[in-house]
Structure formats: C-alpha cells, structure tokens
Design a protein around this motif. Structure first.
Motif, PDB file in Angstrom:
ATOM      1  N   LYS A   1       9.326  13.467  -4.525  1.00  0.00           N
ATOM      2  CA  LYS A   1       9.072  12.638  -3.529  1.00  0.00           C
ATOM      3  C   LYS A   1       9.330  13.073  -1.950  1.00  0.00           C
ATOM      4  O   LYS A   1       8.701  12.759  -0.988  1.00  0.00           O
ATOM      5  CB  LYS A   1       9.776  11.337  -3.827  1.00  0.00           C
TER       6      LYS A   1
ATOM      7  N   THR B   1       3.183   1.495   0.761  1.00  0.00           N
ATOM      8  CA  THR B   1       4.565   0.927   0.289  1.00  0.00           C
ATOM      9  C   THR B   1       5.048   1.711  -0.686  1.00  0.00           C
ATOM     10  O   THR B   1       4.238   2.149  -1.588  1.00  0.00           O
ATOM     11  CB  THR B   1       4.202  -0.411  -0.075  1.00  0.00           C
TER      12      THR B   1
ATOM     13  N   SER C   1       8.570   3.669  -2.619  1.00  0.00           N
ATOM     14  CA  SER C   1       9.896   4.948  -2.524  1.00  0.00           C
ATOM     15  C   SER C   1       9.457   6.083  -1.768  1.00  0.00           C
ATOM     16  O   SER C   1      10.392   6.582  -0.808  1.00  0.00           O
ATOM     17  CB  SER C   1      10.753   4.923  -3.848  1.00  0.00           C
ATOM     18  N   THR C   2       8.464   6.559  -1.918  1.00  0.00           N
ATOM     19  CA  THR C   2       7.995   7.931  -1.323  1.00  0.00           C
ATOM     20  C   THR C   2       7.418   7.608   0.221  1.00  0.00           C
ATOM     21  O   THR C   2       7.811   8.543   1.019  1.00  0.00           O
ATOM     22  CB  THR C   2       6.750   8.454  -1.975  1.00  0.00           C
TER      23      THR C   2
ATOM     24  N   ASP D   1      -0.013   7.008   1.917  1.00  0.00           N
ATOM     25  CA  ASP D   1       0.732   6.036   0.787  1.00  0.00           C
ATOM     26  C   ASP D   1       1.084   7.042  -0.237  1.00  0.00           C
ATOM     27  O   ASP D   1       0.250   8.069  -0.545  1.00  0.00           O
ATOM     28  CB  ASP D   1      -0.293   4.977   0.677  1.00  0.00           C
ATOM     29  N   GLY D   2       1.516   6.295  -1.113  1.00  0.00           N
ATOM     30  CA  GLY D   2       2.029   7.016  -2.394  1.00  0.00           C
ATOM     31  C   GLY D   2       1.199   6.478  -3.455  1.00  0.00           C
ATOM     32  O   GLY D   2      -0.110   5.909  -3.283  1.00  0.00           O
ATOM     33  N   ALA D   3       1.143   6.696  -4.850  1.00  0.00           N
ATOM     34  CA  ALA D   3       0.567   6.092  -5.884  1.00  0.00           C
ATOM     35  C   ALA D   3       1.195   5.914  -7.268  1.00  0.00           C
ATOM     36  O   ALA D   3       2.187   6.719  -7.128  1.00  0.00           O
ATOM     37  CB  ALA D   3      -0.762   7.181  -6.063  1.00  0.00           C
ATOM     38  N   ASP D   4       0.697   5.364  -8.063  1.00  0.00           N
ATOM     39  CA  ASP D   4       1.410   5.517  -9.342  1.00  0.00           C
ATOM     40  C   ASP D   4       0.578   6.506 -10.293  1.00  0.00           C
ATOM     41  O   ASP D   4       1.523   6.923 -11.300  1.00  0.00           O
ATOM     42  CB  ASP D   4       1.279   3.948 -10.185  1.00  0.00           C
TER      43      ASP D   4
ATOM     44  N   LYS E   1      -2.634   2.209  -8.215  1.00  0.00           N
ATOM     45  CA  LYS E   1      -1.708   1.714  -7.195  1.00  0.00           C
ATOM     46  C   LYS E   1      -1.306   0.399  -7.605  1.00  0.00           C
ATOM     47  O   LYS E   1      -1.924  -0.161  -8.199  1.00  0.00           O
ATOM     48  CB  LYS E   1      -2.322   1.839  -5.752  1.00  0.00           C
ATOM     49  N   GLY E   2      -0.247  -0.145  -6.919  1.00  0.00           N
ATOM     50  CA  GLY E   2       0.092  -1.320  -7.192  1.00  0.00           C
ATOM     51  C   GLY E   2       1.294  -1.701  -7.953  1.00  0.00           C
ATOM     52  O   GLY E   2       1.619  -2.804  -8.048  1.00  0.00           O
TER      53      GLY E   2
ATOM     54  N   GLY F   1       4.148  -1.318  -6.744  1.00  0.00           N
ATOM     55  CA  GLY F   1       5.023  -2.094  -5.819  1.00  0.00           C
ATOM     56  C   GLY F   1       4.423  -3.548  -5.594  1.00  0.00           C
ATOM     57  O   GLY F   1       4.904  -4.247  -4.823  1.00  0.00           O
ATOM     58  N   GLY F   2       3.427  -3.835  -6.065  1.00  0.00           N
ATOM     59  CA  GLY F   2       2.690  -5.167  -5.967  1.00  0.00           C
ATOM     60  C   GLY F   2       1.914  -5.177  -4.313  1.00  0.00           C
ATOM     61  O   GLY F   2       1.381  -6.390  -4.115  1.00  0.00           O
ATOM     62  N   ALA F   3       1.721  -4.143  -3.732  1.00  0.00           N
ATOM     63  CA  ALA F   3       1.092  -4.160  -2.380  1.00  0.00           C
ATOM     64  C   ALA F   3      -0.468  -3.790  -2.371  1.00  0.00           C
ATOM     65  O   ALA F   3      -1.039  -3.595  -1.383  1.00  0.00           O
ATOM     66  CB  ALA F   3       1.875  -3.322  -1.317  1.00  0.00           C
TER      67      ALA F   3
ATOM     68  N   GLU G   1      -2.770  -2.583   0.912  1.00  0.00           N
ATOM     69  CA  GLU G   1      -3.160  -0.931   0.781  1.00  0.00           C
ATOM     70  C   GLU G   1      -4.588  -0.507   0.580  1.00  0.00           C
ATOM     71  O   GLU G   1      -4.944   0.246   1.376  1.00  0.00           O
ATOM     72  CB  GLU G   1      -2.242  -0.399  -0.463  1.00  0.00           C
TER      73      GLU G   1
ATOM     74  N   LYS H   1       3.045  12.027 -11.225  1.00  0.00           N
ATOM     75  CA  LYS H   1       2.075  11.144 -10.970  1.00  0.00           C
ATOM     76  C   LYS H   1       0.571  11.596 -11.364  1.00  0.00           C
ATOM     77  O   LYS H   1      -0.591  11.055 -11.267  1.00  0.00           O
ATOM     78  CB  LYS H   1       1.918  10.570  -9.499  1.00  0.00           C
TER      79      LYS H   1
HETATM   80  C1  5RP Z   1       2.817   0.165  -3.991  1.00  0.00           C
HETATM   81  C2  5RP Z   1       2.283   1.290  -4.543  1.00  0.00           C
HETATM   82  C3  5RP Z   1       3.189   2.476  -4.339  1.00  0.00           C
HETATM   83  O1  5RP Z   1       2.249   3.630  -3.728  1.00  0.00           O
HETATM   84  C4  5RP Z   1       3.234   3.258  -5.721  1.00  0.00           C
HETATM   85  O2  5RP Z   1       3.982   2.004  -6.524  1.00  0.00           O
HETATM   86  C5  5RP Z   1       4.223   4.381  -5.851  1.00  0.00           C
HETATM   87  O3  5RP Z   1       5.357   4.059  -5.413  1.00  0.00           O
HETATM   88  P1  5RP Z   1       6.676   5.059  -5.233  1.00  0.00           P
HETATM   89  O4  5RP Z   1       6.489   5.906  -4.397  1.00  0.00           O
HETATM   90  O5  5RP Z   1       7.959   4.357  -5.465  1.00  0.00           O
HETATM   91  O6  5RP Z   1       6.657   6.027  -6.746  1.00  0.00           O
HETATM   92  O7  5RP Z   1       1.190   1.591  -4.840  1.00  0.00           O
HETATM   93  O8  5RP Z   1       2.080  -1.160  -4.440  1.00  0.00           O
END
Ligand code: 5RP
Length: 223
Positions: A6, A27, A29-30, A80-83, A93-94, A96-98, A102, A120
């Motif tokens: 990250k 949104t 941690s990354t 932005d990051g991603a899951d 994504k999501g 983190g609920g945003a 996003e 990821k």
């Molecule tokens: C928040 C997201 C984040 O980008 C996703 O959950 C990745 O988070 P992290 O960087 O903490 O792994 O979509 O809604």
C-alpha cells in the motif's frame, strides 16, 4: 505498520499529482497513506474533492482545502484504492462503504488512478463480496432481487453510509460480465449504486508489491 504494498502504490501516485491542480481523493487505508505522503511531500494542490467524511477530515487536518464537487467542476485526476481489480482494470470497491461518492467523483474526473497492493489483483471479480448501497426502506426488497440475480446478500450491521443509507454485501455473484451486472443491480429500485466500477473502471492501476516494487497497468484505450 503500513502495509509495504500500500505504501509503495501510494508513493508512486504522488508522481502523477501536479502543483496547483484540483484532485479527487478516495477513501481507505491506501488513500490515507497517499494523503499523508502528499502533505509530507509539500505538493501544493489547489484543493481536493473528498469521497467521504473521513477523507475530508484527513485532508483538512493536513491543511488541504476540501471543495464541494458542485463548485469544482470536472476534475483532472481522481486517486482511490480498490478491493479487487481485474486485468481490464474493472474494480470492486466499497469495502469502506464510500462507493457512491467514489463513483460520482471517478465519473467526474478525466483520469482515474487506482492504487492497490498486490493482493487486490484477481483474474475474475467477485471473491470479495460486492457492496450495494441501498435506501433503508428498500432493504428487504432489494435483498430479494439480489437473490434472484444469483447472490447471497448480507446486511452490513451498524454501517450507515455518509449518505444515510445501508450496505448489502453480496456474496457469490458469478461476475462474468461486470458491465452488465453493474447495470442490472443499479436498475433495482432502491439501489443507490453498487461497488462494480466496470462501465467506468480505472485508467491506470499502480500495484504495490510486498518488496516495495510498483507495477503500472494501463487500461486499453486510456491515453
Ligand atoms: C472504500 C473503498 C476502498 O478503496 C477499498 O475498500 C480499499 O480500501 P483499502 O485501501 O483500505 O484496502 O472502496 O469504499
């Protein structure tokens, strides 16, 4: 301790940020690592549009101006990051609920750079449960419709979004056509949006590896 992948991806994104630009900021941690690094690097941006209250607070704590998207107009760059990301840079994504904010900011930006650690990257999206933001009164109805589409929705307990809605995390979707599934879920009345970013995926993916290396992946057709 920050995850090395990250950290590496977030640092690599700094090279893409221009002085005096307006930036969309996601949104997670990354992205938090990216925000802290942006402030530490002394890059002077005009301001940022934030995809969540948490991100707005972090930006403000570093003295970075947070703007309303309605006043900012089209943004040059969204980070932005991603899951999950597949080889075509379509995303889930999501986590983190945003996801809704996003998706709005990603769509309002000329370029979307996604920053992730190597865990990821997937061949096919869907191992990570797909988040769907839903108007609270439609929760049960939407859940039944999602079962009809082939998945198992799970109510995310105690997790109201910044928009005052709820999240259903949908397990077991077979996501062979992410663009079609994104549209099908969004067509259910009561769904605000879902976490598939397929119609508008990332333009560039920066993948941070455990050893600190970063690999860069460009979407087909992106300049
Ligand atoms: C928040 C997201 C984040 O980008 C996703 O959950 C990745 O988070 P992290 O960087 O903490 O792994 O979509 O809604």
């Amino acid at each position: 301790m920050v995850h090395p992948g990250k950290q590496a991806a977030a640092m690599a994104a700094l090279d893409h940020v221009q002085n005096d630009s307006l930036l969309g900021v996601g949104t997670g941690s990354t992205v938090n690592v990216f925000i802290d690094a942006l402030a530490a690097a002394g890059t002077r941006i005009k301001g940022a549009v934030a995809s969540s209250v948490a991100t707005a607070e972090r930006l403000t704590s570093h003295g970075i101006d947070v703007l309303d998207l309605n006043l900012a107009g089209q943004l040059e760059l969204y980070i932005d990051g991603a899951d999950e990301s597949d080889p075509q840079l379509r995303l889930i994504k999501g986590g983190g609920g945003a996801l809704t904010r996003e998706k709005i900011i990603a769509s309002a930006s000329r370029e979307f750079i996604c920053i992730v650690d190597q865990s990821k990257q997937v061949e096919v999206l869907g191992e990570f449960p797909l988040p769907v933001e839903v108007i609270p009164m439609a929760r049960s109805f939407v859940a039944r419709e999602i079962v009809r589409l082939g998945a198992d929705p799970e109510y995310r307990e105690g997790a109201a979004t910044d928009n005052g809605n709820i999240i259903l995390d949908c397990h077991g979707f077979s996501i062979t056509d992410p663009v079609a599934l994104e549209a099908a879920i969004n067509a259910i009345p009561g769904v605000v949006t879902n976490g598939l970013f397929a119609a508008r995926g990332a333009d560039l993916l920066l993948v941070g590896h455990d050893n600190g290396d970063v690999t860069t992946h460009q979407a087909a057709g992106a300049d």
